[in-house]
Design an enzyme around this catalytic site. Structure first.
Site, PDB file in Angstrom:
ATOM      1  N   LYS A 103      10.228   7.444  11.025  1.00  0.00           N
ATOM      2  CA  LYS A 103       9.851   6.193  11.698  1.00  0.00           C
ATOM      3  C   LYS A 103      10.681   5.911  12.960  1.00  0.00           C
ATOM      4  CE  LYS A 103       8.965   1.522  10.062  1.00  0.00           C
ATOM      5  NZ  LYS A 103       9.172   0.706   8.865  1.00  0.00           N
TER       6      LYS A 103
ATOM      7  N   SER B 283      21.332   6.744  -6.806  1.00  0.00           N
ATOM      8  CA  SER B 283      20.176   6.752  -5.885  1.00  0.00           C
ATOM      9  C   SER B 283      20.109   8.054  -5.102  1.00  0.00           C
ATOM     10  CB  SER B 283      20.258   5.576  -4.915  1.00  0.00           C
ATOM     11  OG  SER B 283      21.532   5.550  -4.336  1.00  0.00           O
TER      12      SER B 283
ATOM     13  N   GLU C  76      32.934   4.603  -9.401  1.00  0.00           N
ATOM     14  CA  GLU C  76      32.346   3.321  -8.977  1.00  0.00           C
ATOM     15  C   GLU C  76      32.003   2.517 -10.225  1.00  0.00           C
ATOM     16  OE1 GLU C  76      29.743   3.338  -5.261  1.00  0.00           O
ATOM     17  OE2 GLU C  76      29.580   5.408  -5.871  1.00  0.00           O
TER      18      GLU C  76
ATOM     19  N   GLN D 154      27.431   5.131   1.507  1.00  0.00           N
ATOM     20  CA  GLN D 154      28.889   5.313   1.613  1.00  0.00           C
ATOM     21  C   GLN D 154      29.442   6.043   0.399  1.00  0.00           C
ATOM     22  OE1 GLN D 154      30.822   1.550   2.244  1.00  0.00           O
ATOM     23  NE2 GLN D 154      29.912   1.240   4.248  1.00  0.00           N
ATOM     24  N   GLY D 155      29.339   5.359  -0.749  1.00  0.00           N
ATOM     25  CA  GLY D 155      30.016   5.794  -1.980  1.00  0.00           C
ATOM     26  C   GLY D 155      29.852   7.256  -2.287  1.00  0.00           C
ATOM     27  N   GLY D 156      28.618   7.738  -2.361  1.00  0.00           N
ATOM     28  CA  GLY D 156      28.450   9.155  -2.600  1.00  0.00           C
ATOM     29  C   GLY D 156      27.279   9.529  -3.448  1.00  0.00           C
TER      30      GLY D 156
ATOM     31  N   ARG E 122      26.880  -3.370 -11.497  1.00  0.00           N
ATOM     32  CA  ARG E 122      26.686  -4.204 -10.306  1.00  0.00           C
ATOM     33  C   ARG E 122      26.104  -5.592 -10.550  1.00  0.00           C
ATOM     34  NH1 ARG E 122      24.528   0.045  -5.887  1.00  0.00           N
ATOM     35  NH2 ARG E 122      26.575   0.971  -5.783  1.00  0.00           N
TER      36      ARG E 122
ATOM     37  N   HIS F 281      24.159  -5.971  -4.092  1.00  0.00           N
ATOM     38  CA  HIS F 281      25.472  -5.311  -4.158  1.00  0.00           C
ATOM     39  C   HIS F 281      26.536  -6.398  -4.144  1.00  0.00           C
ATOM     40  CE1 HIS F 281      28.835  -2.701  -3.243  1.00  0.00           C
ATOM     41  NE2 HIS F 281      28.053  -1.636  -3.357  1.00  0.00           N
TER      42      HIS F 281
ATOM     43  N   ARG G 157      20.428  -0.393 -11.131  1.00  0.00           N
ATOM     44  CA  ARG G 157      20.825   0.999 -10.852  1.00  0.00           C
ATOM     45  C   ARG G 157      22.331   1.198 -10.971  1.00  0.00           C
ATOM     46  NH1 ARG G 157      22.646   3.348  -6.354  1.00  0.00           N
ATOM     47  NH2 ARG G 157      21.930   1.768  -4.862  1.00  0.00           N
TER      48      ARG G 157
ATOM     49  N   HIS H  79      20.540  -5.061  -1.716  1.00  0.00           N
ATOM     50  CA  HIS H  79      20.972  -3.685  -1.443  1.00  0.00           C
ATOM     51  C   HIS H  79      19.931  -2.630  -1.808  1.00  0.00           C
ATOM     52  CE1 HIS H  79      23.823  -0.402  -0.991  1.00  0.00           C
ATOM     53  NE2 HIS H  79      23.701  -0.047  -2.256  1.00  0.00           N
TER      54      HIS H  79
ATOM     55  N   SER I  31      17.977   4.415   5.465  1.00  0.00           N
ATOM     56  CA  SER I  31      18.974   3.934   4.491  1.00  0.00           C
ATOM     57  C   SER I  31      19.931   5.044   4.074  1.00  0.00           C
ATOM     58  CB  SER I  31      18.299   3.453   3.200  1.00  0.00           C
ATOM     59  OG  SER I  31      17.406   2.443   3.451  1.00  0.00           O
TER      60      SER I  31
HETATM   61  C1  SIN Z   1      28.449   1.917  -2.584  1.00  0.00           C
HETATM   62  O1  SIN Z   1      29.048   2.776  -1.956  1.00  0.00           O
HETATM   63  O2  SIN Z   1      28.995   0.966  -3.153  1.00  0.00           O
HETATM   64  C2  SIN Z   1      26.956   1.986  -2.636  1.00  0.00           C
HETATM   65  C3  SIN Z   1      26.536   3.176  -3.362  1.00  0.00           C
HETATM   66  C4  SIN Z   1      25.229   2.909  -4.029  1.00  0.00           C
HETATM   67  O3  SIN Z   1      24.417   2.129  -3.535  1.00  0.00           O
HETATM   68  O4  SIN Z   1      25.043   3.437  -5.118  1.00  0.00           O
END
Ligand code: SIN
Length: 520
Positions: free
Chosen positions: A53, A398, A132, A65-67, A297, A247, A393, A358, A60
């Protein structure tokens, strides 16, 4: 009012002959992790188009970030990851799909490495794993510290562009999916100026979620549920649309209308603690979840909202002082840069955060091969509802879901070739005559954001959901007969439909479950 089957512009019927039709075996819609991975896993005998797009960095996936979760540690097991996923999902997950996802992790990670992804390693050359919320073990791989999405998307993008059988169309959006009595026969694509037809045998939709239907979201512009809405118009079923994830820790400093920056849960995974303005660690108060700051979360989000109300503040704070400056800056370079831009210097300074939209757990119903009920139509990533996320989730599942199910979709298409149809049916022309100014479309998109933010948030009241349904239904009636002239119109109408799907699903579940929390 009757549902609209197609939203493409009327003029496509008249211009179809003059616009050269494009023909492919497979059209992949979306340039995030799921779309790119699916394209790479398709046999090279197929002629593949990838429609993105905007640019790769506009999706996204790029922002993750997290992984990416993957069971690799000697002290970890598939069963523990499965149990954590089911528990975070409030036991609403499809366990079979969860098992497929978790067990597909190591092979997908190996493939990512083959495609040039450099996961962070320790000094002994072993993959580094962080933690996490909701995870009992360290099982989150990452790249560039907190730039996992950027690094994976870039590597996959380079591999896609090097493939001779794949053509990438930048700044091309999918407007409609075309079907005949046998299933998929093509798609209507918008190139930024006009619409044209792509005739193809298979479509993989990987267009992400619908976060931009909210005023405050960590997701990028353009995340308005267009792929989900197009699949629904093509005859797919949706499920779990009431489950919208907020989030707990988005950066509390942002301008109006700007995407909200995320402070990764991995920051808490490395020991940061949530505090209120009085310096109290409220996740340790009696009655809170036993996993405290690392609870799932939805639980942390509601605990923060309750604490903000109790103390009379619009934010809480992350205390990162357990980490050294060197460790924080090396582990979280993107977050460090954002904090510094705003005059905040962790780990000495507290980081102000609040919950923000989020992720969407629901989406287009798919089976274990990412197949929908429409022959030739596959959906992967956030737009899909494989059932792996249940009602909430688990962090970093994801990205894993994206690659595992994209690979399965590609493998199914490789095993089951479909003939390219001789014709892409446009259906009968309906005389949509009303046109609407761009400024009105913009104003109505703001209305959707206001309704969803104020009435369909992390805490919901039935009377608010009913009011939201009325307001969104009025918008639906207003636009049902409009001849859309541009992408903003397509996005708005898809947004209205997706927002209504979220509200209707929320109204049909009167008890709280996971992220769907009814307060009275
Ligand atoms: C995060 O880094 O907190 C987000 C990762 C996610 O959405 O699972």
């Amino acid at each position: 009012m009757e549902k609209r089957r197609y939203i493409f512009n009327n003029s496509l019927y008249d211009n179809q002959k003059s616009n050269t039709e494009q023909v492919f075996d497979v059209a992949v819609i979306g340039g995030g992790m799921a779309g790119l991975f699916a394209a790479l896993e398709l046999d090279e005998r197929y002629k593949v188009a990838v429609f993105v797009k905007g640019r790769l960095e506009d999706g996204s996936s790029f922002l993750a970030q997290g992984g990416m979760c993957c069971v690799l540690g000697a002290d970890d097991s598939f069963e523990e990851h499965i149990a954590d996923t089911l528990c975070a999902g409030a036991s609403h997950c499809n366990e079979q799909a969860v098992r497929v996802m978790v067990k597909g992790g190591p092979e997908s990670v190996r493939k990512l490495i083959d495609y040039g992804v450099h996961f962070d390693m320790d000094d002994d050359g072993k993959l580094k794993l962080t933690r996490e919320g909701g995870h009992g073990k360290r099982r989150i791989l990452h790249c560039g510290g907190d730039a996992t999405g950027r690094e994976i998307t870039k590597a996959l993008g380079n591999s896609v562009m090097a493939r001779k059988n794949i053509t990438v169309f930048w700044n091309h959006a999918c407007v409609d999916i075309l079907t005949d009595e046998r299933g998929v026969c093509g798609a209507v694509i918008n190139d930024g100026v006009s619409d044209f037809v792509v005739r193809c045998a298979n479509i993989v939709v990987a267009t992400g979620g619908a976060g931009q239907l909210y005023r405050y979201s960590t997701t990028p512009e353009g995340n308005t549920g267009e792929g989900i809405a197009a699949c629904k118009r093509a005859g797919c079923e949706l499920a779990d649309m009431e489950f919208v994830q907020f989030h707990p820790t988005a950066f509390a400093i942002h301008a109006e209308g700007e995407r909200v920056f995320l402070i990764s849960e991995a920051v808490r995974g490395e020991g940061a603690i949530l505090k209120n303005k009085n310096g109290e660690s409220f996740m340790s108060f009696p009655g809170q979840h036993p996993q405290k700051d690392l609870a799932p979360r939805d639980i942390v989000t509601r605990a923060i909202l309750a604490e903000m109300r109790r103390i009379g503040d619009d934010r809480v704070y992350l205390d990162t002082s357990v980490m050294t400056k060197e460790f924080f800056e090396k582990s979280f370079p993107t977050i460090t840069a954002k904090c510094h831009e705003n005059g905040i210097f962790p780990p000495n300074d507290l980081i102000p955060v609040h919950p923000t939209q989020h992720y969407l757990m629901g989406g287009v119903v798919t089976d274990l091969d990412a197949k929908t009920k429409v022959e030739g139509l596959f959906v992967c990533g956030e737009a899909a509802c494989t059932g792996v996320h249940g009602a909430n989730r688990l962090a970093s599942n994801s990205t894993l879901e994206c690659v595992v199910f994209a690979k399965r979709a590609a493998e199914y298409i490789n095993r089951n070739p479909r003939k390219i149809p001789d014709k892409a049916e446009l259906g009968e022309k309906t005389a949509y005559s009303i046109t609407v100014e761009k400024s009105e479309i913009f104003a109505d998109m703001q209305k959707i954001k206001a309704v969803m933010t104020e009435k369909v948030g992390a805490e919901r009241k039935i009377e608010n959901l009913l009011a939201a349904k009325n307001e969104l239904s009025e918008l639906y009636e207003k636009y049902c007969d409009v001849n859309f002239e541009n992408r903003a119109g397509y996005a708005l109408f898809s947004g209205i439909n997706t927002a209504l799907d979220i509200v209707n699903a929320a109204l049909s579940r009167r008890e709280s479950l996971g992220s769907h929390h009814i307060t009275e």
